[in-house]
Scaffold this motif. Sequence first.
Motif, PDB file in Angstrom:
ATOM      1  N   LYS A 326       0.849  -1.194   0.000  1.00 61.26           N
ATOM      2  CA  LYS A 326       0.000   0.000   0.000  1.00 61.26           C
ATOM      3  C   LYS A 326       0.881   1.240   0.000  1.00 61.26           C
ATOM      4  O   LYS A 326       1.312   1.726   1.055  1.00 61.26           O
ATOM      5  CB  LYS A 326      -0.928  -0.011   1.213  1.00 61.26           C
ATOM      6  CG  LYS A 326      -1.861  -1.229   1.252  1.00 61.26           C
ATOM      7  CD  LYS A 326      -2.703  -1.266   2.518  1.00 61.26           C
ATOM      8  CE  LYS A 326      -3.592  -2.497   2.554  1.00 61.26           C
ATOM      9  NZ  LYS A 326      -4.390  -2.568   3.808  1.00 61.26           N
ATOM     10  N   ALA A 327       1.169   1.743  -1.194  1.00 63.57           N
ATOM     11  CA  ALA A 327       2.098   2.860  -1.347  1.00 63.57           C
ATOM     12  C   ALA A 327       1.642   4.104  -0.594  1.00 63.57           C
ATOM     13  O   ALA A 327       2.461   4.904  -0.143  1.00 63.57           O
ATOM     14  CB  ALA A 327       2.270   3.174  -2.835  1.00 63.57           C
ATOM     15  N   GLU A 328       0.326   4.261  -0.434  1.00 63.80           N
ATOM     16  CA  GLU A 328      -0.184   5.465   0.220  1.00 63.80           C
ATOM     17  C   GLU A 328       0.228   5.531   1.698  1.00 63.80           C
ATOM     18  O   GLU A 328       0.179   6.595   2.322  1.00 63.80           O
ATOM     19  CB  GLU A 328      -1.717   5.541   0.111  1.00 63.80           C
ATOM     20  CG  GLU A 328      -2.487   4.429   0.806  1.00 63.80           C
ATOM     21  CD  GLU A 328      -2.728   3.215  -0.068  1.00 63.80           C
ATOM     22  OE1 GLU A 328      -3.619   2.417   0.256  1.00 63.80           O
ATOM     23  OE2 GLU A 328      -2.008   3.059  -1.077  1.00 63.80           O
ATOM     24  N   ASN A 329       0.648   4.400   2.272  1.00 66.60           N
ATOM     25  CA  ASN A 329       1.063   4.391   3.668  1.00 66.60           C
ATOM     26  C   ASN A 329       2.558   4.665   3.849  1.00 66.60           C
ATOM     27  O   ASN A 329       3.039   4.784   4.979  1.00 66.60           O
ATOM     28  CB  ASN A 329       0.726   3.033   4.305  1.00 66.60           C
ATOM     29  CG  ASN A 329      -0.777   2.825   4.431  1.00 66.60           C
ATOM     30  OD1 ASN A 329      -1.499   3.727   4.845  1.00 66.60           O
ATOM     31  ND2 ASN A 329      -1.251   1.662   4.054  1.00 66.60           N
ATOM     32  N   ALA A 330       3.278   4.761   2.732  1.00 69.25           N
ATOM     33  CA  ALA A 330       4.725   4.981   2.815  1.00 69.25           C
ATOM     34  C   ALA A 330       5.051   6.309   3.486  1.00 69.25           C
ATOM     35  O   ALA A 330       5.969   6.387   4.312  1.00 69.25           O
ATOM     36  CB  ALA A 330       5.350   4.918   1.423  1.00 69.25           C
ATOM     37  N   GLU A 331       4.319   7.367   3.147  1.00 69.59           N
ATOM     38  CA  GLU A 331       4.615   8.693   3.695  1.00 69.59           C
ATOM     39  C   GLU A 331       4.449   8.735   5.208  1.00 69.59           C
ATOM     40  O   GLU A 331       5.187   9.437   5.907  1.00 69.59           O
ATOM     41  CB  GLU A 331       3.722   9.750   3.034  1.00 69.59           C
ATOM     42  CG  GLU A 331       4.078  10.032   1.583  1.00 69.59           C
ATOM     43  CD  GLU A 331       5.538  10.451   1.420  1.00 69.59           C
ATOM     44  OE1 GLU A 331       6.020  11.271   2.227  1.00 69.59           O
ATOM     45  OE2 GLU A 331       6.194   9.948   0.491  1.00 69.59           O
ATOM     46  N   LYS A 332       3.512   7.969   5.709  1.00 68.89           N
ATOM     47  CA  LYS A 332       3.307   7.917   7.162  1.00 68.89           C
ATOM     48  C   LYS A 332       4.532   7.329   7.848  1.00 68.89           C
ATOM     49  O   LYS A 332       5.003   7.843   8.866  1.00 68.89           O
ATOM     50  CB  LYS A 332       2.069   7.072   7.474  1.00 68.89           C
ATOM     51  CG  LYS A 332       1.765   6.935   8.956  1.00 68.89           C
ATOM     52  CD  LYS A 332       0.525   6.083   9.188  1.00 68.89           C
ATOM     53  CE  LYS A 332       0.259   5.892  10.680  1.00 68.89           C
ATOM     54  NZ  LYS A 332      -0.940   5.038  10.916  1.00 68.89           N
ATOM     55  N   VAL A 333       5.063   6.250   7.280  1.00 68.52           N
ATOM     56  CA  VAL A 333       6.253   5.612   7.832  1.00 68.52           C
ATOM     57  C   VAL A 333       7.462   6.533   7.713  1.00 68.52           C
ATOM     58  O   VAL A 333       8.234   6.714   8.655  1.00 68.52           O
ATOM     59  CB  VAL A 333       6.522   4.265   7.127  1.00 68.52           C
ATOM     60  CG1 VAL A 333       7.849   3.661   7.593  1.00 68.52           C
ATOM     61  CG2 VAL A 333       5.385   3.284   7.392  1.00 68.52           C
ATOM     62  N   LEU A 334       7.631   7.139   6.538  1.00 69.27           N
ATOM     63  CA  LEU A 334       8.776   8.024   6.303  1.00 69.27           C
ATOM     64  C   LEU A 334       8.734   9.264   7.195  1.00 69.27           C
ATOM     65  O   LEU A 334       9.780   9.786   7.590  1.00 69.27           O
ATOM     66  CB  LEU A 334       8.830   8.438   4.829  1.00 69.27           C
ATOM     67  CG  LEU A 334       9.111   7.313   3.834  1.00 69.27           C
ATOM     68  CD1 LEU A 334       8.940   7.816   2.400  1.00 69.27           C
ATOM     69  CD2 LEU A 334      10.507   6.734   4.030  1.00 69.27           C
ATOM     70  N   GLY A 335       7.545   9.723   7.514  1.00 64.17           N
ATOM     71  CA  GLY A 335       7.415  10.889   8.386  1.00 64.17           C
ATOM     72  C   GLY A 335       7.684  10.573   9.840  1.00 64.17           C
ATOM     73  O   GLY A 335       8.149  11.435  10.597  1.00 64.17           O
ATOM     74  N   LYS A 336       7.426   9.340  10.227  1.00 63.62           N
ATOM     75  CA  LYS A 336       7.598   8.941  11.631  1.00 63.62           C
ATOM     76  C   LYS A 336       9.051   8.649  11.967  1.00 63.62           C
ATOM     77  O   LYS A 336       9.552   9.057  13.018  1.00 63.62           O
ATOM     78  CB  LYS A 336       6.742   7.707  11.915  1.00 63.62           C
ATOM     79  CG  LYS A 336       6.842   7.203  13.349  1.00 63.62           C
ATOM     80  CD  LYS A 336       5.914   6.011  13.569  1.00 63.62           C
ATOM     81  CE  LYS A 336       5.977   5.513  15.011  1.00 63.62           C
ATOM     82  NZ  LYS A 336       5.091   4.328  15.230  1.00 63.62           N
ATOM     83  N   PHE A 337       9.741   7.953  11.078  1.00 63.93           N
ATOM     84  CA  PHE A 337      11.095   7.498  11.368  1.00 63.93           C
ATOM     85  C   PHE A 337      12.114   8.362  10.634  1.00 63.93           C
ATOM     86  O   PHE A 337      12.406   8.147   9.459  1.00 63.93           O
ATOM     87  CB  PHE A 337      11.251   6.022  10.989  1.00 63.93           C
ATOM     88  CG  PHE A 337      10.314   5.119  11.738  1.00 63.93           C
ATOM     89  CD1 PHE A 337      10.456   4.932  13.112  1.00 63.93           C
ATOM     90  CD2 PHE A 337       9.273   4.481  11.090  1.00 63.93           C
ATOM     91  CE1 PHE A 337       9.592   4.118  13.810  1.00 63.93           C
ATOM     92  CE2 PHE A 337       8.405   3.651  11.781  1.00 63.93           C
ATOM     93  CZ  PHE A 337       8.559   3.470  13.146  1.00 63.93           C
ATOM     94  N   THR A 338      12.629   9.360  11.342  1.00 64.53           N
ATOM     95  CA  THR A 338      13.605  10.280  10.761  1.00 64.53           C
ATOM     96  C   THR A 338      14.765  10.484  11.728  1.00 64.53           C
ATOM     97  O   THR A 338      14.610  10.361  12.944  1.00 64.53           O
ATOM     98  CB  THR A 338      12.977  11.650  10.442  1.00 64.53           C
ATOM     99  OG1 THR A 338      12.646  12.314  11.676  1.00 64.53           O
ATOM    100  CG2 THR A 338      11.728  11.515   9.579  1.00 64.53           C
ATOM    101  N   TYR A 339      15.931  10.831  11.182  1.00 62.95           N
ATOM    102  CA  TYR A 339      17.085  11.150  12.028  1.00 62.95           C
ATOM    103  C   TYR A 339      16.843  12.436  12.814  1.00 62.95           C
ATOM    104  O   TYR A 339      17.368  12.601  13.915  1.00 62.95           O
ATOM    105  CB  TYR A 339      18.343  11.299  11.182  1.00 62.95           C
ATOM    106  CG  TYR A 339      18.779  10.018  10.525  1.00 62.95           C
ATOM    107  CD1 TYR A 339      19.161   8.916  11.288  1.00 62.95           C
ATOM    108  CD2 TYR A 339      18.830   9.906   9.139  1.00 62.95           C
ATOM    109  CE1 TYR A 339      19.568   7.743  10.687  1.00 62.95           C
ATOM    110  CE2 TYR A 339      19.247   8.733   8.531  1.00 62.95           C
ATOM    111  CZ  TYR A 339      19.613   7.650   9.305  1.00 62.95           C
ATOM    112  OH  TYR A 339      20.017   6.495   8.700  1.00 62.95           O
ATOM    113  N   GLU A 340      16.058  13.318  12.252  1.00 59.38           N
ATOM    114  CA  GLU A 340      15.734  14.556  12.970  1.00 59.38           C
ATOM    115  C   GLU A 340      14.986  14.231  14.253  1.00 59.38           C
ATOM    116  O   GLU A 340      15.300  14.765  15.329  1.00 59.38           O
ATOM    117  CB  GLU A 340      14.895  15.477  12.082  1.00 59.38           C
ATOM    118  CG  GLU A 340      14.573  16.805  12.728  1.00 59.38           C
ATOM    119  CD  GLU A 340      13.787  17.736  11.822  1.00 59.38           C
ATOM    120  OE1 GLU A 340      13.423  18.822  12.290  1.00 59.38           O
ATOM    121  OE2 GLU A 340      13.529  17.366  10.656  1.00 59.38           O
ATOM    122  N   ASN A 341      14.000  13.343  14.157  1.00 57.70           N
ATOM    123  CA  ASN A 341      13.270  12.924  15.344  1.00 57.70           C
ATOM    124  C   ASN A 341      14.185  12.203  16.333  1.00 57.70           C
ATOM    125  O   ASN A 341      14.086  12.386  17.550  1.00 57.70           O
ATOM    126  CB  ASN A 341      12.111  12.010  14.961  1.00 57.70           C
ATOM    127  CG  ASN A 341      10.994  12.747  14.245  1.00 57.70           C
ATOM    128  OD1 ASN A 341      10.897  13.973  14.323  1.00 57.70           O
ATOM    129  ND2 ASN A 341      10.147  12.019  13.535  1.00 57.70           N
TER     130      ASN A 341
END
Length: 360
Positions: A326-341
């Motif tokens: 489900k490609a539409e869920n990729a952005e949710k994952v990418l937004g959650k797991f970041t080096y900035e966070n």
Amino acid sequence: MILINGNFLCRNLTGIERFAWETCRRLDELVKSEDDIAIYVPKNAKVMPEFRNIRIIKAEEEIKSFPKWDLMIFRRACKKFLATGLNFSNTAPLGKMCGYAFIHDIYAHDFPEDFKSKKEKLIKLYSKINYRNICKNAKKILTVSEFSKKQIQKAYGVKDERIEVIPNGWEHFRKVAEDNEIFNRFPELEEGKFYFTLGSLQKRKNLKWIAKYASAHKNERFAISGKVISGLESEEISELKNMNNVTLLGYVSDEEVKALMKKCKAFVFPSYYEGFGIPPLEALSAGAKIIVASAASLPEIYGDAAAYIQPDDTNCELEEKIAETKAENAEKVLGKFTYENAAKKLYDILFESPGKNHVC
């Protein structure tokens, strides 16, 4: 003062080292004074870090032995500078000088049967010594997923208040420009017609799954990249070398990896044990469909953005799995797991009690 253990500066840039590099870069943006954080850099560091606010302290010693560096040289540095150590690499000085320390996973504890040779058994022993030391003595234990946290607590009886989760990120991949020269070197890899797998060629990366599936699906093409970790090589490498529908790429650059991720049919990650697992995150950021094992931390991290396979069962069809992504869920994952966070959370942990970061 916090003193970062710069041992990762002498290692190849794989998962743990990438996490250390990228988190430190973003931590540098948060640091208010060079009196707060410094990094102790080995004399033979492959690259000298460039920070604005984290102070660089150059060691007079080289890393010739990682245990000697961690257990003796870095320990002495912490005492000399009256600092608390920050250790990213599953290792730390013994006893009261342990400081803050990451345990990314406890692979050697959870899968001791993977360590068979004399060298592997020494790696297992050293790993388990560090797990136990960190769990007993660290000012705060840091790990990269709820899965790893639970495994550490179960194995070593760690209480909730002593352990924090700081996940990985992927933003380094933004700056990587794809290099399509890889397809001239390997013309059998046609766009949209091959599955791609990336990772160190360790046993836990489960190349056995790829070998078994590929042998039963001779019309499918598989490309595998990665370097062998000394002493932990997958037993399937020789078998894969002799398979006509498998291309072993060896080491490939980040630019080539991105090209492969953008043009593969899907990115397949059958690993049966991961503390986090960065490659599928990179693949998502490149727009690839991802198929990962339903094991360890992977379902926790990738949720509905991935399709899942059983790490010990090849009785499935990858073509059908692709339809489940489900490609539409990729952005949710990418937004959650970041080096900035990750850097923000780490900074808050290090300075949650101002003025108390002394030698522990």
